[in-house]
Motif scaffolding. Structure first.
Motif, PDB file in Angstrom:
ATOM      1  N   PRO A 113      61.678  26.361   1.988  1.00 30.72           N
ATOM      2  CA  PRO A 113      62.001  26.516   0.567  1.00 30.72           C
ATOM      3  C   PRO A 113      60.755  26.447  -0.316  1.00 30.72           C
ATOM      4  CG  PRO A 113      62.457  24.271   1.250  1.00 30.72           C
ATOM      5  CD  PRO A 113      61.881  24.975   2.454  1.00 30.72           C
ATOM      6  N   GLN A 114      60.235  27.586  -0.708  1.00 29.03           N
ATOM      7  CA  GLN A 114      59.081  27.647  -1.605  1.00 29.03           C
ATOM      8  C   GLN A 114      59.384  28.655  -2.721  1.00 29.03           C
ATOM      9  OE1 GLN A 114      55.321  26.220  -0.934  1.00 29.03           O
ATOM     10  NE2 GLN A 114      57.034  24.803  -0.697  1.00 29.03           N
ATOM     11  N   LYS A 115      58.943  28.336  -3.940  1.00 27.94           N
ATOM     12  CA  LYS A 115      59.183  29.234  -5.059  1.00 27.94           C
ATOM     13  C   LYS A 115      57.980  29.239  -5.994  1.00 27.94           C
ATOM     14  CE  LYS A 115      61.496  25.934  -8.172  1.00 27.94           C
ATOM     15  NZ  LYS A 115      60.644  26.183  -9.351  1.00 27.94           N
ATOM     16  N   VAL A 123      61.328  44.402   2.435  1.00 24.89           N
ATOM     17  CA  VAL A 123      62.340  43.588   1.771  1.00 24.89           C
ATOM     18  C   VAL A 123      61.666  42.287   1.354  1.00 24.89           C
ATOM     19  CG1 VAL A 123      64.466  42.261   2.035  1.00 24.89           C
ATOM     20  CG2 VAL A 123      64.328  44.579   2.951  1.00 24.89           C
ATOM     21  N   LYS A 124      61.831  41.931   0.080  1.00 24.08           N
ATOM     22  CA  LYS A 124      61.228  40.733  -0.487  1.00 24.08           C
ATOM     23  C   LYS A 124      62.320  39.900  -1.146  1.00 24.08           C
ATOM     24  CE  LYS A 124      56.993  43.329  -1.652  1.00 24.08           C
ATOM     25  NZ  LYS A 124      56.066  43.714  -2.753  1.00 24.08           N
ATOM     26  N   ALA A 125      61.943  38.727  -1.663  1.00 24.46           N
ATOM     27  CA  ALA A 125      62.858  37.901  -2.450  1.00 24.46           C
ATOM     28  C   ALA A 125      62.292  37.753  -3.852  1.00 24.46           C
ATOM     29  CB  ALA A 125      63.041  36.539  -1.804  1.00 24.46           C
ATOM     30  N   ARG A 126      63.158  37.515  -4.805  1.00 24.87           N
ATOM     31  CA  ARG A 126      62.723  37.404  -6.200  1.00 24.87           C
ATOM     32  C   ARG A 126      62.253  35.971  -6.489  1.00 24.87           C
ATOM     33  NH1 ARG A 126      63.783  42.158  -8.495  1.00 24.87           N
ATOM     34  NH2 ARG A 126      65.551  43.390  -7.713  1.00 24.87           N
ATOM     35  N   GLY A 127      60.924  35.780  -6.376  1.00 25.00           N
ATOM     36  CA  GLY A 127      60.309  34.530  -6.784  1.00 25.00           C
ATOM     37  C   GLY A 127      60.388  33.388  -5.795  1.00 25.00           C
ATOM     38  N   LEU A 158      63.127  28.202  32.746  1.00 23.39           N
ATOM     39  CA  LEU A 158      63.330  29.305  31.809  1.00 23.39           C
ATOM     40  C   LEU A 158      62.107  30.224  31.756  1.00 23.39           C
ATOM     41  CD1 LEU A 158      65.130  27.997  28.578  1.00 23.39           C
ATOM     42  CD2 LEU A 158      65.931  29.777  30.135  1.00 23.39           C
ATOM     43  N   ASP A 159      62.365  31.519  31.890  1.00 22.90           N
ATOM     44  CA  ASP A 159      61.327  32.535  31.712  1.00 22.90           C
ATOM     45  C   ASP A 159      61.427  32.996  30.257  1.00 22.90           C
ATOM     46  OD1 ASP A 159      59.368  34.388  32.119  1.00 22.90           O
ATOM     47  OD2 ASP A 159      60.548  35.693  33.427  1.00 22.90           O
ATOM     48  N   MET A 160      60.365  32.839  29.491  1.00 20.78           N
ATOM     49  CA  MET A 160      60.461  32.997  28.041  1.00 20.78           C
ATOM     50  C   MET A 160      59.498  34.049  27.503  1.00 20.78           C
ATOM     51  SD  MET A 160      60.911  29.044  26.755  1.00 20.78           S
ATOM     52  CE  MET A 160      59.272  28.556  27.251  1.00 20.78           C
ATOM     53  N   VAL A 161      59.917  34.674  26.413  1.00 25.86           N
ATOM     54  CA  VAL A 161      59.089  35.635  25.699  1.00 25.86           C
ATOM     55  C   VAL A 161      59.490  35.581  24.235  1.00 25.86           C
ATOM     56  CG1 VAL A 161      60.663  37.603  25.934  1.00 25.86           C
ATOM     57  CG2 VAL A 161      58.192  38.010  25.819  1.00 25.86           C
ATOM     58  N   SER A 162      58.597  35.983  23.340  1.00 31.76           N
ATOM     59  CA  SER A 162      58.907  35.973  21.909  1.00 31.76           C
ATOM     60  C   SER A 162      58.543  37.316  21.287  1.00 31.76           C
ATOM     61  CB  SER A 162      58.134  34.855  21.197  1.00 31.76           C
ATOM     62  OG  SER A 162      58.460  34.819  19.816  1.00 31.76           O
ATOM     63  N   ILE A 163      59.482  37.878  20.543  1.00 29.66           N
ATOM     64  CA  ILE A 163      59.267  39.148  19.848  1.00 29.66           C
ATOM     65  C   ILE A 163      59.863  39.057  18.449  1.00 29.66           C
ATOM     66  CG2 ILE A 163      59.177  40.600  21.920  1.00 29.66           C
ATOM     67  CD1 ILE A 163      62.123  41.272  21.502  1.00 29.66           C
ATOM     68  N   GLY A 164      59.486  39.993  17.599  1.00 29.50           N
ATOM     69  CA  GLY A 164      60.033  40.010  16.251  1.00 29.50           C
ATOM     70  C   GLY A 164      59.472  41.163  15.445  1.00 29.50           C
ATOM     71  N   PRO A 165      59.990  41.385  14.238  1.00 29.18           N
ATOM     72  CA  PRO A 165      59.470  42.418  13.346  1.00 29.18           C
ATOM     73  C   PRO A 165      58.232  41.933  12.611  1.00 29.18           C
ATOM     74  CG  PRO A 165      61.242  41.273  12.257  1.00 29.18           C
ATOM     75  CD  PRO A 165      61.107  40.643  13.626  1.00 29.18           C
ATOM     76  N   THR A 166      57.656  42.779  11.804  1.00 35.05           N
ATOM     77  CA  THR A 166      56.471  42.406  11.029  1.00 35.05           C
ATOM     78  C   THR A 166      56.890  41.670   9.759  1.00 35.05           C
ATOM     79  OG1 THR A 166      55.167  44.246  11.881  1.00 35.05           O
ATOM     80  CG2 THR A 166      54.462  43.280   9.791  1.00 35.05           C
ATOM     81  N   ILE A 167      56.470  40.420   9.662  1.00 36.05           N
ATOM     82  CA  ILE A 167      56.715  39.587   8.491  1.00 36.05           C
ATOM     83  C   ILE A 167      55.368  39.173   7.919  1.00 36.05           C
ATOM     84  CG2 ILE A 167      57.671  37.407   7.643  1.00 36.05           C
ATOM     85  CD1 ILE A 167      59.738  37.586   9.898  1.00 36.05           C
ATOM     86  N   ASP A 196      55.563  35.093  -1.521  1.00 37.23           N
ATOM     87  CA  ASP A 196      55.193  36.482  -1.256  1.00 37.23           C
ATOM     88  C   ASP A 196      55.754  36.996   0.069  1.00 37.23           C
ATOM     89  OD1 ASP A 196      53.722  36.669  -3.610  1.00 37.23           O
ATOM     90  OD2 ASP A 196      51.893  35.933  -2.664  1.00 37.23           O
ATOM     91  N   GLU A 197      56.529  36.186   0.764  1.00 36.35           N
ATOM     92  CA  GLU A 197      57.082  36.577   2.069  1.00 36.35           C
ATOM     93  C   GLU A 197      57.811  37.921   1.977  1.00 36.35           C
ATOM     94  OE1 GLU A 197      60.407  35.051   5.349  1.00 36.35           O
ATOM     95  OE2 GLU A 197      59.912  33.801   3.620  1.00 36.35           O
ATOM     96  N   MET A 198      57.569  38.765   2.967  1.00 32.75           N
ATOM     97  CA  MET A 198      58.237  40.069   3.017  1.00 32.75           C
ATOM     98  C   MET A 198      58.371  40.504   4.467  1.00 32.75           C
ATOM     99  SD  MET A 198      55.083  42.577   1.791  1.00 32.75           S
ATOM    100  CE  MET A 198      54.550  41.555   0.428  1.00 32.75           C
TER     101      MET A 198
END
Length: 501
Positions: free
Chosen positions: A97-99, A121-125, A460-469, A476-478
């Motif tokens: 939670p940052q604003k 996609v961004k958030a307002r403030g 557990l065999d593990m891997v991490s993936i994700g979109p560009t953030i 300013d997170e988007m």
């Protein structure tokens, strides 16, 4: 391996205005819209968890809530996939939670306001919560789908990842049945993560001695704001300003010259977010006011020049305030200023083994004033235990010199890379088949929960993936729209390509 022709590999991002629920893939974005509407900062995930539980039960999906509050949802394999290894898709329920200072927003009651800005996609403030809301949305969208091929499936949604990883710490053996874990908390499309840094919180306490404020002195507050902040792991190497350090630097240079007496200091709000704002209230002799104003202007010119490329919106403000009844005694004040000014911050060492990756770092995250102490919370990260231990030793030595105490809490292990990981090889070959280019196999300096999962589930065999953030943990997170589609396409193809038991 080959990928099914039925998997949608489109990267369509239209429309570019209106509701995010119309973006591709719709099921994912529709879930993300729901998640944004339900407040879920760290330690306050109950409402979102209840919403998801109610939905899952309505779908006839088995739901378990463990003692810590983690949510586990299971789904049977689709027809013909029953003999595949069980996969758990993992995300965390909470968000940072940052604003912005001028944004009126209560993270406990107000929804996040996502909007489309071109390719993002961004958030307002405020923070958007794409970390890890997009990963969570993908898992829930798969649970709700009837046209996605997969073997036996589990979804693990942990609590409190951003504020201490208590959910991952509390996960017990015997809860999960999976052979493979896909973590969805990475933040760069085209990169597959197979390791991460460990970390620990350093909580520093400086006992305070007070004296009566001089009645003929003037009272002012010096504030620093407008910094970018960001994730103390992902963004620590970018050279961004730390509001706490910048504030201490001014007082180290001018408190004695100006006869300043500090009455209150605070800065930052999260130990894992680079602090964007800080302020210090103090008294100043009347005859020193003009010189104070000159020094503030000179300091502003200096730091805005130094940080022109990284912090173009930096603001320094001097404003009058109510006269305090007491101020710090001289010895305590000098201890405080010296402690913060000399405290290590930022990148401590780059990795010798993984080119371009930070090995060890420190973030001076939060400063607060109470009745009898000044409290400073730092976040220490390192890819290697010895690197973390050395920073702990430095902080202990510094506190000994400054008359302060330090406690190290919430230590969590790094995730040691496994070059023989079968799931990493599957994700890599699947990515190459879809996008006709090699992904980068990476180790991330940020903390992922994977290292903690290895203790109760060493197999557990593990891997991490994700979109560009971009710029998580700050307003300013988007998240990049096209890469969400690419991440989704990859995830579905990987699930279809999971081998037999």
């Amino acid at each position: 391996m080959s990928t099914s022709k039925s998997i949608n590999t489109s990267t369509n991002t239209a429309p570019q205005s209106g509701s995010i629920s119309q973006l591709f893939p719709q099921a994912l974005w529709q879930w993300f819209e729901q998640i944004c509407a339900i407040p879920h900062p760290s330690k306050h995930e109950a409402a979102l968890s209840a919403h998801i539980q109610q939905w899952a039960k309505a779908q006839g999906l088995p739901v378990l809530v463990d003692e810590t509050g983690n949510l586990i949802i299971r789904k049977l394999a689709t027809a013909g996939m029953e003999d595949r290894k069980t996969v758990v898709i993992q995300a965390h329920l909470d968000m940072v939670p940052q604003k912005n200072a001028d944004k009126v927003h209560d993270f406990l009651t107000d929804p996040i306001e996502p909007w489309i800005d071109g390719e993002w996609v961004k958030a307002r403030g405020t923070t958007l919560g794409s970390d890890n809301g997009i990963g969570m949305s993908s898992a829930l969208a798969i649970l709700g789908a009837s046209d996605i091929k997969h073997g036996p499936l589990e979804v693990l949604l942990t609590v409190d990842e951003e504020a201490g990883m208590s959910g991952a710490f509390g996960l017990k053996a015997g809860v999960l049945e999976a052979d493979i874990l896909i973590n969805t908390d990475s933040e760069q499309e085209g990169e597959i993560y197979m390791g991460c840094a460990g970390g620990v919180d350093a909580k520093i306490h400086l006992p305070t001695q007070w004296q009566e404020a001089q009645p003929d002195h003037l009272a002012y507050t010096l504030s620093i704001s407008g910094l970018k902040g960001g994730h103390s792991g992902v963004n620590i190497h970018l050279g961004r300003g730390n509001a706490n350090k910048l504030l201490a630097r001014f007082f180290a240079g001018h408190a004695l010259e100006l006869g300043l007496s500090i009455s209150h200091i605070q800065g930052g709000s999260l130990r894992n977010a680079i602090p964007r704002e800080a302020n210090c209230s103090f008294t100043v002799p009347v005859e020193k006011l003009d010189l104070l104003q000159q020094r503030v202007l000179q300091y502003q010119d200096m730091i805005t020049t130094e940080l022109a490329a990284t912090e173009p919106s930096l603001k320094l403000m001097l404003s009058d305030c109510s006269a305090p009844e007491r101020v710090l005694q001289h010895t305590t004040q000098q201890q405080l200023i010296n402690l913060i000014n000399t405290c290590p911050n930022g990148v401590m060492r780059m990795s010798d083994e993984v080119a371009g990756v930070v090995e060890s770092s420190l973030n001076v995250g939060v400063i607060s004033t109470t009745e009898d102490s000044i409290h400073i919370i730092c976040m220490v990260r390192s890819l290697i235990d010895s690197g973390r231990s050395y920073i702990e030793s430095q902080l202990q030595s510094l506190c000994d010199l400054a008359g302060a105490s330090v406690q190290f809490e919430g230590c969590y292990p790094g995730w040691k890379p496994d070059n023989n990981s079968a799931v990493m090889a599957i994700v890599k070959s699947t990515y190459e088949n879809i996008y006709h280019r090699e992904p980068e196999i990476m180790v991330i300096h940020a903390g992922l929960e994977c290292g903690l999962f290895k203790k109760p589930y060493p197999h557990l065999d593990m891997v991490s993936i994700g979109p560009t953030i971009r710029f998580p943990h700050g307003p300013d997170e988007m998240v990049n729209i096209q890469t969400v589609g690419q991440y989704w396409t990859l995830l579905l193809a990987v699930l279809e390509g999971i081998p037999r038991k």
